[in-house]
Motif scaffolding. Structure first.
Motif, PDB file in Angstrom:
ATOM      1  N   ARG A 183       0.832  -1.207   0.000  1.00 22.67           N
ATOM      2  CA  ARG A 183       0.000   0.000   0.000  1.00 22.67           C
ATOM      3  C   ARG A 183       0.861   1.250   0.000  1.00 22.67           C
ATOM      4  N   ASP A 184       1.907   1.261   0.839  1.00 18.64           N
ATOM      5  CA  ASP A 184       2.784   2.429   0.898  1.00 18.64           C
ATOM      6  C   ASP A 184       3.559   2.614  -0.407  1.00 18.64           C
ATOM      7  N   GLU A 185       3.973   1.511  -1.018  1.00 14.98           N
ATOM      8  CA  GLU A 185       4.747   1.600  -2.248  1.00 14.98           C
ATOM      9  C   GLU A 185       3.930   2.198  -3.397  1.00 14.98           C
ATOM     10  N   GLN A 186       2.615   2.039  -3.353  1.00 17.91           N
ATOM     11  CA  GLN A 186       1.777   2.610  -4.414  1.00 17.91           C
ATOM     12  C   GLN A 186       1.858   4.131  -4.464  1.00 17.91           C
ATOM     13  N   GLN A 187       2.285   4.731  -3.382  1.00 19.87           N
ATOM     14  CA  GLN A 187       2.343   6.203  -3.325  1.00 19.87           C
ATOM     15  C   GLN A 187       3.675   6.757  -3.820  1.00 19.87           C
ATOM     16  N   ARG A 188       4.626   5.891  -4.164  1.00 18.54           N
ATOM     17  CA  ARG A 188       5.978   6.347  -4.477  1.00 18.54           C
ATOM     18  C   ARG A 188       6.219   6.316  -5.991  1.00 18.54           C
ATOM     19  N   ALA A 189       6.781   7.396  -6.530  1.00 18.46           N
ATOM     20  CA  ALA A 189       7.090   7.465  -7.964  1.00 18.46           C
ATOM     21  C   ALA A 189       8.190   8.497  -8.182  1.00 18.46           C
ATOM     22  N   TYR A 190       9.048   8.226  -9.173  1.00 21.45           N
ATOM     23  CA  TYR A 190      10.141   9.134  -9.542  1.00 21.45           C
ATOM     24  C   TYR A 190      10.164   9.306 -11.053  1.00 21.45           C
ATOM     25  N   PRO A 191       9.298  10.160 -11.613  1.00 22.67           N
ATOM     26  CA  PRO A 191       9.346  10.421 -13.056  1.00 22.67           C
ATOM     27  C   PRO A 191      10.589  11.224 -13.417  1.00 22.67           C
ATOM     28  N   PHE A 192      11.023  11.109 -14.673  1.00 22.64           N
ATOM     29  CA  PHE A 192      12.213  11.812 -15.136  1.00 22.64           C
ATOM     30  C   PHE A 192      11.847  13.219 -15.610  1.00 22.64           C
ATOM     31  N   VAL A 193      12.819  14.114 -15.535  1.00 24.99           N
ATOM     32  CA  VAL A 193      12.621  15.474 -15.997  1.00 24.99           C
ATOM     33  C   VAL A 193      12.456  15.475 -17.520  1.00 24.99           C
ATOM     34  N   GLN A 194      11.590  16.329 -18.012  1.00 26.17           N
ATOM     35  CA  GLN A 194      11.350  16.436 -19.443  1.00 26.17           C
ATOM     36  C   GLN A 194      11.594  17.871 -19.898  1.00 26.17           C
ATOM     37  N   GLY A 195      11.907  18.021 -21.200  1.00 29.72           N
ATOM     38  CA  GLY A 195      12.060  19.352 -21.767  1.00 29.72           C
ATOM     39  C   GLY A 195      13.491  19.782 -21.960  1.00 29.72           C
ATOM     40  N   GLU A 196      14.450  19.139 -21.297  1.00 29.38           N
ATOM     41  CA  GLU A 196      15.863  19.473 -21.463  1.00 29.38           C
ATOM     42  C   GLU A 196      16.585  18.300 -22.116  1.00 29.38           C
ATOM     43  N   SER A 467      14.945   2.732  -5.978  1.00 26.35           N
ATOM     44  CA  SER A 467      16.172   3.430  -5.600  1.00 26.35           C
ATOM     45  C   SER A 467      17.012   3.739  -6.834  1.00 26.35           C
ATOM     46  N   PHE A 468      17.085   2.778  -7.753  1.00 23.79           N
ATOM     47  CA  PHE A 468      17.838   3.027  -8.985  1.00 23.79           C
ATOM     48  C   PHE A 468      17.165   4.098  -9.832  1.00 23.79           C
ATOM     49  N   ALA A 469      15.838   4.038  -9.954  1.00 24.52           N
ATOM     50  CA  ALA A 469      15.123   5.051 -10.737  1.00 24.52           C
ATOM     51  C   ALA A 469      15.312   6.434 -10.133  1.00 24.52           C
ATOM     52  N   ALA A 470      15.313   6.512  -8.796  1.00 27.32           N
ATOM     53  CA  ALA A 470      15.530   7.803  -8.133  1.00 27.32           C
ATOM     54  C   ALA A 470      16.930   8.328  -8.429  1.00 27.32           C
ATOM     55  N   LEU A 471      17.929   7.430  -8.420  1.00 23.47           N
ATOM     56  CA  LEU A 471      19.291   7.840  -8.757  1.00 23.47           C
ATOM     57  C   LEU A 471      19.355   8.370 -10.189  1.00 23.47           C
ATOM     58  N   LEU A 472      18.737   7.664 -11.116  1.00 19.12           N
ATOM     59  CA  LEU A 472      18.756   8.089 -12.512  1.00 19.12           C
ATOM     60  C   LEU A 472      18.023   9.423 -12.682  1.00 19.12           C
ATOM     61  N   ALA A 473      16.917   9.596 -11.975  1.00 25.55           N
ATOM     62  CA  ALA A 473      16.186  10.861 -12.048  1.00 25.55           C
ATOM     63  C   ALA A 473      17.029  12.023 -11.540  1.00 25.55           C
ATOM     64  N   GLU A 474      17.766  11.787 -10.447  1.00 22.46           N
ATOM     65  CA  GLU A 474      18.632  12.834  -9.899  1.00 22.46           C
ATOM     66  C   GLU A 474      19.764  13.165 -10.862  1.00 22.46           C
ATOM     67  N   LEU A 475      20.364  12.149 -11.461  1.00 15.92           N
ATOM     68  CA  LEU A 475      21.470  12.383 -12.391  1.00 15.92           C
ATOM     69  C   LEU A 475      21.020  13.150 -13.629  1.00 15.92           C
ATOM     70  N   LEU A 476      19.790  12.913 -14.057  1.00 17.32           N
ATOM     71  CA  LEU A 476      19.279  13.612 -15.234  1.00 17.32           C
ATOM     72  C   LEU A 476      18.885  15.058 -14.941  1.00 17.32           C
ATOM     73  N   SER A 477      18.598  15.359 -13.680  1.00 20.53           N
ATOM     74  CA  SER A 477      18.077  16.699 -13.362  1.00 20.53           C
ATOM     75  C   SER A 477      19.091  17.606 -12.672  1.00 20.53           C
ATOM     76  N   LYS A 478      20.159  17.043 -12.117  1.00 19.25           N
ATOM     77  CA  LYS A 478      21.126  17.854 -11.372  1.00 19.25           C
ATOM     78  C   LYS A 478      22.350  18.174 -12.237  1.00 19.25           C
ATOM     79  N   PRO A 479      22.932  19.366 -12.060  1.00 18.11           N
ATOM     80  CA  PRO A 479      24.082  19.756 -12.906  1.00 18.11           C
ATOM     81  C   PRO A 479      25.367  19.019 -12.561  1.00 18.11           C
ATOM     82  N   ASP A 480      25.497  18.524 -11.319  1.00 20.17           N
ATOM     83  CA  ASP A 480      26.737  17.872 -10.901  1.00 20.17           C
ATOM     84  C   ASP A 480      26.460  16.398 -10.609  1.00 20.17           C
TER      85      ASP A 480
END
Length: 540
Positions: A183-196, A467-480
Motif C-alpha cells: 500500500r505504501d509503495e503505491q504512493q511512491r514514484a520518480y518520473p524523469f525530468v522532461q524538456g531538457e 532506488s535506482f530510478a531515483a538515482l537516474l532521475a537525480e542524475l538527469l536533473s542535477k548539474p553535478d
C-alpha cells in the motif's frame, strides 16, 4: 487375456501400495510433498482391506490407482507451487544434456538413493511385520504430530516476533506488514525530468543469474569485479527470482514495488522506465544476446515497452558463443553490444539501451565443449561476461561519448542449493537469490569529477528498483552528477526487503526471516547476521 492377469494382480496387491505410501511419507518428511492425511488414511484403509475374490481386487486396483496418482500429483503440486508446475511443462524444451545434468544433481543430492534404500529396508521388514498396519498408523499419527508441532512453533514465533518488533508487544503479523508495504509503495514514484536535452546516454545491462551469494559460492565474494564502477548497491533486492517478472519490475522501476500478480496488469504511465526515457528525449532500443523465444521473453518485452527489440543471434551467419539450456544459440556479449553501438554511433540524439544477457543462465555450455561442474562452468562464463563488458566500457571511453552504464542482475543462479532440493532451483525468492550486485558507471564526465571522491561509492541500505530510478532521475536533473553519487548513500530512497514470486513471499523483521509458500501459511526462520541491515523498516 490370461497373460495380462499377473500384471493386474501385482497392481492390485499390497506390495505396490507399500512402495506408494512409503515414498509419500519420505517425500513429506523432506517437505517435497504436502501430505493430505485425511485423504491418504481412508485410501490406505480401502486398498489394504482384505478382499477374497480376485476380480473385486482387480476392480479396486483399477479404481484406486488413478485416484491415488491424482492425489499424489495434487500433493506435489500443492507443495512446489503453480509456478514450478508451469515450469515443469517446459521441460520438453530443455536440451538432453541439461535434462541429464538436472537428473545427476538429484542423485548427487543423495535424495533418490536415500528413498531407494528406505524402500528396500521397508520391503525387507515386511517379511516379519505387518507393514500395512504400520503405514496406516503412520498416515494417521505423523501428520497429526506435525500439525501440532507447527502450531506450537507458530505460536512461539508470533510471540517472539511481537516482543521484538516495532508494534509495542502486539503479535507480529507478516501478512499485514507486507500488505501495508504494498500500500505504501503505491504512493511512491520518480518520473524523469522532461524538456531538457539529456546530458548522457543510458545503457541498462540486465544480466540473468548473478547474485552476491553466487560470487561467494565460487570464491569471489565482494571482489574487485566492481571496482571499475563508480557506485555499487550492496543490498539491492531484485524481488523476483525468474527472468520474466524481473524484466517487468526493472521496466516499471519509476514506481514503488507491487505484488507479483499486479505485474500482469496495465502499468501506470508514470512507471515505465523506457517510456520515461523516451519522454525525456532518448531514442530507446532493446537488444538480446539470445533469441528471446523461451517463455515468450522477447514478445513480453516488446508488449511492455513498444520499442524495437533486436536479436542479432537470429540473423544468418551470426556468431554463436554458447548453446543455451534449451539448445538455442547465444551470442557473445561484446559482439551484441557492438552491434548496437555501430547502429547509433553516428547519431546526435541521446541514446538509451535495454540489453538482456543470458550468458550466466544455468545449463549453458560452449558448443562442442566438454561437460563441466555447475560452479566451474559458471566461473568460466562469468569471466567471459565481465571481460566482454570491460571491452564494451572501454569502447565507450574511447569514443568519449557521455554515457551512464548500469549493471542490473535479474536474480541469482542459486549455485548453492540452500533450502532448495537442488542447486539451480529458484522457486522461492530467498535473499541468497534476490540480493544482487547493482553497479553504475559514468563515462565521459570525468572533467566534473572532484579529486577527493573515492570509487566506488557504496550504498549499503536496503534498496530496489525504485532506488535506482531515483538515482537516474537525480542524475538527469542535477548539474553535478558526481555530487549525486557522493550523497547517494544518504539521499536515495530505502526499500524494505520483500521478495515475491506470487506463490512464495519472503520478508524480514528484526529477528526472523518470514516465508509464505503455496503449501503453507507464514513461517519464520532464524535470520542470519548478514541480513541484519535488511530488517523490515518503516517507509521514510
Amino acid at each position: 487375456m490370461a497373460h495380462r492377469l499377473p500384471a493386474i494382480e501385482k497392481g492390485a496387491g499390497p506390495m505396490s501400495w507399500h512402495i506408494y505410501f512409503v515414498s509419500k511419507l519420505f517425500l513429506a518428511a523432506h517437505e517435497r510433498l504436502q501430505l493430505e492425511a485425511w485423504l491418504n488414511f481412508p485410501l490406505a484403509l480401502l486398498v489394504y482391506w482384505p478382499i477374497a475374490q480376485r476380480p473385486w481386487r482387480w476392480v479396486r486396483a483399477l479404481l484406486a490407482w488413478p485416484a491415488a496418482l491424482a492425489l499424489a500429483a495434487h500433493e506435489v503440486g500443492t507443495s512446489i507451487g503453480p509456478r514450478l508446475i508451469q515450469q515443469l511443462s517446459q521441460l520438453t524444451e530443455f536440451s538432453q544434456s541439461y535434462a541429464l545434468e538436472l537428473g545427476l544433481r538429484l542423485l548427487q543430492d543423495g535424495f533418490l538413493p536415500s528413498l531407494l534404500a528406505l524402500l528396500l529396508v521397508s520391503l525387507w521388514l515386511n517379511r516379519w511385520f505387518r507393514l500395512d498396519v504400520l503405514l496406516c498408523l503412520s498416515l494417521l499419527v505423523l501428520p497429526l504430530a506435525a500439525s501440532q508441532r507447527h502450531a506450537v512453533q507458530a505460536d512461539s514465533s508470533m510471540l517472539n516476533a511481537g516482543e521484538a518488533g516495532p508494534q509495542n508487544g502486539a503479535n507480529f503479523d507478516p501478512q499485514a506488514r507486507v500488505q501495508n508495504f504494498w500500500r505504501d509503495e503505491q504512493q511512491r514514484a520518480y518520473p524523469f525530468v522532461q524538456g531538457e536535452r539529456p546530458p548522457f546516454d543510458v545503457v541498462l545491462l540486465h544480466v540473468c543469474s548473478l547474485s552476491w551469494d553466487d560470487l561467494d559460492a565460487i570464491g569471489l565474494g565482494r571482489s574487485a569485479l566492481f571496482d571499475r564502477f563508480d557506485l555499487v548497491f550492496e543490498q539491492f533486492n531484485s524481488v523476483s527470482s525468474y527472468s520474466g517478472p524481473s524484466m517487468l519490475r526493472l521496466l516499471r522501476a519509476n514506481c514503488g514495488q507491487t505484488h507479483h500478480e499486479d505485474l500482469y496488469r496495465p502499468e501506470d504511465a508514470r512507471c515505465g522506465l523506457l517510456r520515461q526515457l523516451t519522454l525525456a528525449g532518448y531514442q530507446v532500443q532493446a537488444y538480446l544476446n539470445h533469441d528471446g523465444r523461451f517463455d515468450g521473453f522477447a514478445d513480453s518485452l516488446a508488449d511492455e515497452t513498444s520499442v524495437p527489440v533486436h536479436t542479432p543471434v537470429r540473423l544468418p551467419g551470426a556468431q554463436v558463443a554458447l548453446q543455451a539450456f534449451d539448445g538455442s544459440p547465444i551470442g557473445g556479449d561484446h559482439a551484441t553490444l557492438a552491434a548496437w553501438r555501430s547502429g547509433v554511433s553516428s547519431s546526435t540524439l541521446p541514446q538509451a539501451l535495454y540489453y538482456n544477457t543470458v550468458t550466466l543462465h544455468d545449463g549453458n555450455r560452449q558448443p562442442g565443449g566438454p561437460a563441466m561442474e555447475m560452479a566451474d562452468s559458471y566461473r568460466l562464463r562469468l569471466g567471459h561476461l565481465m571481460s566482454d563488458l570491460d571491452r564494451f566500457i572501454g569502447d565507450i571511453e574511447l569514443s568519449k561519448r557521455p554515457t551512464l552504464v548500469a549493471l542490473l542482475p535479474e536474480h541469482g543462479a542459486a549455485l548453492r542449493k540452500g533450502a532448495q532440493p537442488i542447486a539451480g532451483l529458484r522457486e522461492t525468492p530467498w535473499p541468497e537469490i534476490t540480493l544482487v550486485p547493482v553497479a553504475v558507471k559514468l563515462i565521459g564526465l570525468d572533467s566534473l569529477r572532484p579529486s577527493g571522491l573515492q570509487s566506488p561509492v557504496r550504498v549499503s541500505g536496503p534498496t530496489s528498483y525504485l532506488s535506482f530510478a531515483a538515482l537516474l532521475a537525480e542524475l538527469l536533473s542535477k548539474p553535478d552528477p558526481w555530487d549525486v553519487l557522493r550523497t547517494a548513500p544518504q539521499n536515495l530512497p530505502r526499500v524494505p526487503f520483500v521478495s515475491d514470486n506470487g506463490d512464495s513471499i519472503v520478508t524480514l523483521d528484526e529477528k526472523a526471516m518470514w516465508i509464505r509458500t503455496a503449501s503453507r501459511g507464514w513461517q519464520h526462520l532464524e535470520r542470519l547476521q548478514k541480513y541484519s541491515q535488511l530488517a523490515h523498516q518503516e517507509h521514510p
